[in-house]
Design a protein around this motif. Structure first.
Motif, PDB file in Angstrom:
ATOM      1  N   ARG A 359       0.850  -1.193   0.000  1.00 23.35           N
ATOM      2  CA  ARG A 359       0.000   0.000   0.000  1.00 23.35           C
ATOM      3  C   ARG A 359       0.884   1.242   0.000  1.00 23.35           C
ATOM      4  NH1 ARG A 359      -4.461   0.184   4.525  1.00 23.35           N
ATOM      5  NH2 ARG A 359      -2.568   0.190   5.758  1.00 23.35           N
ATOM      6  N   ARG A 360       0.391   2.303  -0.634  1.00 22.33           N
ATOM      7  CA  ARG A 360       1.147   3.561  -0.677  1.00 22.33           C
ATOM      8  C   ARG A 360       0.178   4.707  -0.938  1.00 22.33           C
ATOM      9  NH1 ARG A 360       3.723   2.807  -6.788  1.00 22.33           N
ATOM     10  NH2 ARG A 360       1.838   3.517  -7.878  1.00 22.33           N
ATOM     11  N   PRO A 361       0.589   5.956  -0.734  1.00 23.66           N
ATOM     12  CA  PRO A 361      -0.240   7.096  -1.131  1.00 23.66           C
ATOM     13  C   PRO A 361      -0.376   7.139  -2.654  1.00 23.66           C
ATOM     14  CG  PRO A 361       1.486   7.777   0.407  1.00 23.66           C
ATOM     15  CD  PRO A 361       1.810   6.382  -0.015  1.00 23.66           C
ATOM     16  N   TRP A 362      -1.460   7.736  -3.130  1.00 20.16           N
ATOM     17  CA  TRP A 362      -1.680   7.888  -4.562  1.00 20.16           C
ATOM     18  C   TRP A 362      -0.420   8.356  -5.288  1.00 20.16           C
ATOM     19  CZ3 TRP A 362      -6.682  11.333  -4.882  1.00 20.16           C
ATOM     20  CH2 TRP A 362      -7.812  10.515  -4.896  1.00 20.16           C
ATOM     21  N   LEU A 363      -0.069   7.676  -6.363  1.00 23.05           N
ATOM     22  CA  LEU A 363       0.934   8.209  -7.274  1.00 23.05           C
ATOM     23  C   LEU A 363       0.264   9.096  -8.312  1.00 23.05           C
ATOM     24  CD1 LEU A 363       3.750   8.408  -8.501  1.00 23.05           C
ATOM     25  CD2 LEU A 363       3.351   6.213  -9.638  1.00 23.05           C
ATOM     26  N   ILE A 364      -0.903   8.665  -8.773  1.00 24.82           N
ATOM     27  CA  ILE A 364      -1.671   9.438  -9.753  1.00 24.82           C
ATOM     28  C   ILE A 364      -3.020   9.791  -9.147  1.00 24.82           C
ATOM     29  CG2 ILE A 364      -2.799   9.352 -12.010  1.00 24.82           C
ATOM     30  CD1 ILE A 364      -0.555   7.492 -12.918  1.00 24.82           C
ATOM     31  N   PRO A 365      -3.320  11.066  -8.965  1.00 20.70           N
ATOM     32  CA  PRO A 365      -4.589  11.471  -8.341  1.00 20.70           C
ATOM     33  C   PRO A 365      -5.789  11.056  -9.181  1.00 20.70           C
ATOM     34  CG  PRO A 365      -3.017  13.302  -8.432  1.00 20.70           C
ATOM     35  CD  PRO A 365      -2.469  12.210  -9.298  1.00 20.70           C
ATOM     36  N   SER A 366      -6.958  11.105  -8.558  1.00 16.64           N
ATOM     37  CA  SER A 366      -8.195  10.771  -9.265  1.00 16.64           C
ATOM     38  C   SER A 366      -8.460  11.804 -10.356  1.00 16.64           C
ATOM     39  CB  SER A 366      -9.370  10.752  -8.294  1.00 16.64           C
ATOM     40  OG  SER A 366      -9.669  12.074  -7.874  1.00 16.64           O
ATOM     41  N   PRO A 367      -9.219  11.427 -11.396  1.00 18.19           N
ATOM     42  CA  PRO A 367      -9.550  12.401 -12.446  1.00 18.19           C
ATOM     43  C   PRO A 367     -10.206  13.662 -11.890  1.00 18.19           C
ATOM     44  CG  PRO A 367     -10.145  10.180 -13.139  1.00 18.19           C
ATOM     45  CD  PRO A 367      -9.741  10.085 -11.692  1.00 18.19           C
ATOM     46  N   ALA A 368     -11.069  13.509 -10.879  1.00 12.51           N
ATOM     47  CA  ALA A 368     -11.724  14.682 -10.286  1.00 12.51           C
ATOM     48  C   ALA A 368     -10.691  15.607  -9.653  1.00 12.51           C
ATOM     49  CB  ALA A 368     -12.749  14.241  -9.240  1.00 12.51           C
ATOM     50  N   ARG A 369      -9.723  15.041  -8.953  1.00 18.24           N
ATOM     51  CA  ARG A 369      -8.669  15.842  -8.324  1.00 18.24           C
ATOM     52  C   ARG A 369      -7.815  16.532  -9.384  1.00 18.24           C
ATOM     53  NH1 ARG A 369      -6.031  15.092  -3.480  1.00 18.24           N
ATOM     54  NH2 ARG A 369      -8.074  14.384  -2.743  1.00 18.24           N
ATOM     55  N   ARG A 370      -7.560  15.824 -10.492  1.00 14.84           N
ATOM     56  CA  ARG A 370      -6.751  16.419 -11.548  1.00 14.84           C
ATOM     57  C   ARG A 370      -7.467  17.614 -12.165  1.00 14.84           C
ATOM     58  NH1 ARG A 370      -6.233  11.136 -14.886  1.00 14.84           N
ATOM     59  NH2 ARG A 370      -6.306   9.779 -13.065  1.00 14.84           N
ATOM     60  N   GLN A 371      -8.786  17.495 -12.370  1.00 15.04           N
ATOM     61  CA  GLN A 371      -9.545  18.607 -12.939  1.00 15.04           C
ATOM     62  C   GLN A 371      -9.559  19.803 -12.003  1.00 15.04           C
ATOM     63  OE1 GLN A 371     -10.741  18.883 -16.013  1.00 15.04           O
ATOM     64  NE2 GLN A 371      -9.862  16.862 -16.454  1.00 15.04           N
ATOM     65  N   GLN A 372      -9.658  19.554 -10.694  1.00 17.63           N
ATOM     66  CA  GLN A 372      -9.604  20.649  -9.710  1.00 17.63           C
ATOM     67  C   GLN A 372      -8.280  21.361  -9.784  1.00 17.63           C
ATOM     68  OE1 GLN A 372     -10.465  18.921  -5.898  1.00 17.63           O
ATOM     69  NE2 GLN A 372     -12.553  18.360  -6.446  1.00 17.63           N
ATOM     70  N   GLY A 373      -7.193  20.574  -9.941  1.00 15.71           N
ATOM     71  CA  GLY A 373      -5.874  21.185 -10.025  1.00 15.71           C
ATOM     72  C   GLY A 373      -5.735  22.060 -11.243  1.00 15.71           C
TER      73      GLY A 373
END
Length: 377
Positions: A359-373
């Motif tokens: 297990r690890r923290p996200w390497l690639i954020p969710s699509p929703a998070r990417r759109q917010q960024g």
């Protein structure tokens, strides 16, 4: 004592007694003018792969000996599967030399994330300062020009720089791009380099290429050369977003399966599935796993090939259970990972016993998070 002549492609000492071993020199050939051993010649010109696995303790012993005279150590990792390489950071730092991390193959992640985000993620995961982490693609001329400039400005012409890391992270490709030649033998087969080999930059220091370490890639000792090559992306890393309910399953070829054991009160979760482009991603239900593996491993479900599939059937398999929370990945070392984008779930990883999920923290954020960024920018 006369120094032994080595193949400039893989570092093996030239020999004339066994054509199936690295370093074999065809009769009549002289070890001059960049002549390659038979194994390197066949890989470079015909795509014929032959494993030549070395024991990690022996490799580490040679690396430590060369590190004594090195100005710095460059640990090369494949940024699409960092878990294979990160354990090597501990012993690299134990050599008491400046350590730089070269995160290669960044182009595989750029469809979904930014270099800035990956740099921060790696720094937080490794404890290495961002100034000592270099994100590159060995296929990108601009990246290689920038890395070449960094090396030439930081080190003197007589310095030795030791390049180490796990097998098949792209060290030889990287060095070939830095040197602007095709001397190091490059292939998608882990274990191509078998001896420490030195190359001098035109206007810079000496680069030392070390054999790749195998210990953290669980499939290297088991799979054939073609199957191992299939676990290294040809062009891209594939991604799909799947909504799975309790009892549903995702296959990574015939090598591992993720089973959603409990999707919580909502009854479903949204997962991002990531794998090399040669790996079959197949979705089904848990009760179909055994039948599909028996009938289609090595055919519909690849890798492995048929021969490796038969070999894997003789191995012990097990199920590991994980609680996956939002903003976490579950990694299958050597293959790929799932990212939990919505919900929370209990998942089972079914794989050969020598594979351990991480297990690890996200390497690639969710699509929703990417759109917010993007909107914030």
């Amino acid at each position: 004592m006369e120094e032994k002549r080595r193949c400039p492609g893989c570092g093996a000492v030239f020999q004339g007694f066994d054509e199936n071993l690295p370093g074999y020199l065809v009769p009549g050939k002289n070890p001059d003018d960049g002549v390659l051993c038979k194994r390197c010649f066949q890989m470079k010109h015909y795509g014929v792969y032959r494993k030549a696995l070395l024991a990690d303790p022996g490799i580490q012993k040679d690396i430590r000996a060369h590190a004594l005279g090195a100005a710095a150590l460059f640990l090369v990792l494949d940024v699409s599967r960092p878990e294979i390489s990160l354990p090597d950071l501990d012993w690299a730092e134990s050599m008491k030399k400046p350590v730089f991390v070269i995160a290669n193959k960044i182009d595989l992640l750029e469809p979904w994330t930014t270099r800035k985000e990956v740099l921060q993620w790696l720094s937080e995961r490794t404890g290495v300062r961002q100034e000592q982490i270099l994100l590159v693609s060995a296929q990108n001329r601009g990246d290689m020009a920038e890395l070449r400039r960094h090396i030439e400005e930081t080190f003197d012409a007589g310095d030795r720089l030791l390049f180490a890391g796990a097998a098949n992270v792209g060290k030889s490709t990287l060095l070939g791009a830095l040197l602007k030649n095709e001397m190091p033998t490059v292939s998608r087969l882990p274990g191509t380099t078998v001896g420490l080999t030195e190359y001098r930059m035109a206007n810079g220091p000496i680069l030392v290429d070390a054999p790749g370490l195998k210990g953290e890639d669980p499939f290297v000792p088991v799979l054939c050369p073609d199957c191992l090559a299939a676990l290294s992306p040809k062009k891209v890393f594939q991604s799909s977003i799947e909504v799975l309910k309790t009892g549903q399953t995702v296959f990574w070829g015939g090598l591992a399966q993720l089973i959603v054991a409990d999707a919580g009160e909502r009854g479903w979760v949204r997962l991002g599935i990531f794998a090399p482009d040669s790996v079959t991603i197949h979705r089904t239900r848990e009760e179909r796993i055994d039948g599909l593996m028996k009938e289609h491993a090595g055919e519909l479900l690849v890798p492995p090939c048929r021969k490796c599939a038969a070999k894997l059937q003789t191995q012990s398999w097990r199920e590991e259970q994980f609680q996956i929370h939002p903003e976490e990945d579950l990694v299958v070392p050597g293959i790929g990972w799932v990212a939990l984008y919505s919900g929370a779930c209990t998942a089972k990883l079914r794989a050969p016993a020598f594979v351990k999920g991480v297990r690890r923290p996200w390497l690639i954020p969710s699509p929703a998070r990417r759109q917010q960024g993007k909107k914030k920018n």
